[in-house]
Design an enzyme around this catalytic site. Structure first.
Site, PDB file in Angstrom:
ATOM      1  N   ILE A  26      45.345  25.812  37.762  1.00 46.94           N
ATOM      2  CA  ILE A  26      46.648  26.167  38.329  1.00 46.94           C
ATOM      3  C   ILE A  26      46.571  27.318  39.331  1.00 46.94           C
ATOM      4  O   ILE A  26      47.498  27.551  40.090  1.00 46.94           O
ATOM      5  CB  ILE A  26      47.679  26.512  37.220  1.00 46.94           C
ATOM      6  CG1 ILE A  26      47.184  27.662  36.337  1.00 46.94           C
ATOM      7  CG2 ILE A  26      48.010  25.285  36.388  1.00 46.94           C
ATOM      8  CD1 ILE A  26      48.230  28.174  35.359  1.00 46.94           C
ATOM      9  N   LYS A  27      45.451  28.034  39.329  1.00 45.43           N
ATOM     10  CA  LYS A  27      45.310  29.150  40.263  1.00 45.43           C
ATOM     11  C   LYS A  27      43.832  29.502  40.407  1.00 45.43           C
ATOM     12  O   LYS A  27      43.097  29.498  39.430  1.00 45.43           O
ATOM     13  CB  LYS A  27      46.090  30.369  39.754  1.00 45.43           C
ATOM     14  CG  LYS A  27      46.075  31.567  40.692  1.00 45.43           C
ATOM     15  CD  LYS A  27      46.873  32.729  40.106  1.00 45.43           C
ATOM     16  CE  LYS A  27      46.821  33.953  40.993  1.00 45.43           C
ATOM     17  NZ  LYS A  27      47.548  35.104  40.396  1.00 45.43           N
ATOM     18  N   GLN A  28      43.436  29.786  41.641  1.00 50.56           N
ATOM     19  CA  GLN A  28      42.076  30.282  41.856  1.00 50.56           C
ATOM     20  C   GLN A  28      42.142  31.508  42.743  1.00 50.56           C
ATOM     21  O   GLN A  28      42.605  31.439  43.877  1.00 50.56           O
ATOM     22  CB  GLN A  28      41.175  29.224  42.492  1.00 50.56           C
ATOM     23  CG  GLN A  28      39.771  29.759  42.748  1.00 50.56           C
ATOM     24  CD  GLN A  28      38.731  28.685  42.929  1.00 50.56           C
ATOM     25  OE1 GLN A  28      39.021  27.509  42.805  1.00 50.56           O
ATOM     26  NE2 GLN A  28      37.507  29.092  43.224  1.00 50.56           N
ATOM     27  N   GLY A  29      41.690  32.625  42.213  1.00 51.37           N
ATOM     28  CA  GLY A  29      41.644  33.863  42.971  1.00 51.37           C
ATOM     29  C   GLY A  29      40.220  34.229  43.311  1.00 51.37           C
ATOM     30  O   GLY A  29      39.285  33.453  43.077  1.00 51.37           O
ATOM     31  N   ALA A  30      40.058  35.429  43.842  1.00 55.13           N
ATOM     32  CA  ALA A  30      38.723  35.895  44.222  1.00 55.13           C
ATOM     33  C   ALA A  30      37.846  36.149  43.002  1.00 55.13           C
ATOM     34  O   ALA A  30      36.623  36.015  43.071  1.00 55.13           O
ATOM     35  CB  ALA A  30      38.842  37.170  45.047  1.00 55.13           C
ATOM     36  N   GLU A  31      38.479  36.501  41.879  1.00 53.50           N
ATOM     37  CA  GLU A  31      37.718  36.893  40.690  1.00 53.50           C
ATOM     38  C   GLU A  31      37.666  35.830  39.602  1.00 53.50           C
ATOM     39  O   GLU A  31      36.744  35.833  38.791  1.00 53.50           O
ATOM     40  CB  GLU A  31      38.317  38.179  40.090  1.00 53.50           C
ATOM     41  CG  GLU A  31      38.233  39.392  40.997  1.00 53.50           C
ATOM     42  CD  GLU A  31      36.808  39.861  41.218  1.00 53.50           C
ATOM     43  OE1 GLU A  31      35.990  39.713  40.297  1.00 53.50           O
ATOM     44  OE2 GLU A  31      36.513  40.348  42.319  1.00 53.50           O
ATOM     45  N   ALA A  32      38.680  34.961  39.567  1.00 57.54           N
ATOM     46  CA  ALA A  32      38.765  34.053  38.418  1.00 57.54           C
ATOM     47  C   ALA A  32      39.475  32.748  38.748  1.00 57.54           C
ATOM     48  O   ALA A  32      40.259  32.670  39.694  1.00 57.54           O
ATOM     49  CB  ALA A  32      39.488  34.747  37.266  1.00 57.54           C
ATOM     50  N   ILE A  90      42.065  30.044  36.894  1.00 57.96           N
ATOM     51  CA  ILE A  90      43.036  30.012  35.807  1.00 57.96           C
ATOM     52  C   ILE A  90      43.397  28.558  35.526  1.00 57.96           C
ATOM     53  O   ILE A  90      43.835  27.832  36.427  1.00 57.96           O
ATOM     54  CB  ILE A  90      44.317  30.800  36.163  1.00 57.96           C
ATOM     55  CG1 ILE A  90      43.978  32.208  36.665  1.00 57.96           C
ATOM     56  CG2 ILE A  90      45.267  30.854  34.969  1.00 57.96           C
ATOM     57  CD1 ILE A  90      43.357  33.112  35.652  1.00 57.96           C
ATOM     58  N   ASP A 144      48.677  46.100  38.840  1.00 58.00           N
ATOM     59  CA  ASP A 144      49.330  45.138  39.735  1.00 58.00           C
ATOM     60  C   ASP A 144      50.739  44.842  39.230  1.00 58.00           C
ATOM     61  O   ASP A 144      51.118  43.686  39.030  1.00 58.00           O
ATOM     62  CB  ASP A 144      48.500  43.849  39.812  1.00 58.00           C
ATOM     63  CG  ASP A 144      48.942  42.924  40.941  1.00 58.00           C
ATOM     64  OD1 ASP A 144      49.642  43.398  41.862  1.00 58.00           O
ATOM     65  OD2 ASP A 144      48.589  41.730  40.904  1.00 58.00           O
TER      66      ASP A 144
END
Length: 220
Positions: A4-10, A12, A127
């Site tokens: 559902i989500k992809q960031g720079a660190e992880a 999800i 954050d």
């Protein structure tokens, strides 16, 4: 299991509890810290392991202090995964704009109480935005502790609240001053008047530092 989500660190993922464990009608979040190819493998492994453990410990300590955060089901330090409760509800970013003003301010005060408890636990979120807050069954929950730290200094706590103020100014600009004042009132309910005065002074100091830097940059 769905990404559902992809960031720079992880990465999800959202999954059914039954996909991972046994039959139980709830959903979970699976957070996987991803490898960084530019880092030396041994250093990358060490950093990801430390950050995975730290985030899990922060969530556990926050819950011990009465902060509404996801429950941690599992910490896998081999694959750098945290399995945690999925908080199903509405993000405050959207919800606050739909509520009558009186209700908005009540929610903001509860946000302040939750931040007060978090800071009492010696944790800063890192954050704090209304995008990382969810209302579920009348309770405000904080999510996304990827940038959180154990830090009980007034400087770190002031920065935490200052970042929220800036985020509210950007997202809820028509009424953010009233909203943030309610946040501070809720915060003071938990931490007391003395700490409240200290944190207000620190936020003002941080704002003045920011304005000075802006003026210095303009005159260069």
């Amino acid at each position: 299991m769905k990404l559902i989500k992809q960031g720079a660190e992880a990465k999800i993922y959202l999954a059914e509890f039954s996909e991972l464990y046994f039959d139980y009608p709830i959903k979970v979040i699976v957070k996987e810290r991803i490898k960084k190819r530019y880092r030396i493998p041994e250093i990358d492994l060490k950093l990801r392991k430390e950050r995975t453990i730290r985030e899990a410990r922060i969530l556990r300590r926050a819950k011990e202090f009465g902060v509404n955060v996801p429950y941690v089901f599992e910490v896998d330090t081999k694959n750098m995964i945290i399995v945690m409760e999925y908080i199903e509800g509405e993000r405050l970013k959207e919800l606050l704009e739909k509520l009558p003003m009186e209700e908005r301010l009540k929610v903001c005060r509860e946000v302040g109480r939750q931040i007060g408890k978090l800071h009492e636990a010696g944790i800063v979120h890192g954050d704090l935005t209304t995008s990382n807050m969810i209302l579920r069954e009348g309770k405000v929950y904080f999510i996304d502790f990827g940038l959180a730290e154990f830090d009980d200094t007034i400087e770190a706590q002031g920065v935490d609240l200052h970042l929220l103020k800036r985020a509210m100014e950007s997202t809820h600009y028509k009424w953010f001053e009233r909203g943030f004042e309610e946040v501070l009132k809720g915060y003071i309910e938990i931490r007391g008047e003395d700490k409240g005065r200290e944190i207000r002074e620190k936020i003002r100091e941080i704002e003045l530092r920011g304005r000075y830097r802006e003026r210095s940059w303009i005159t260069q």
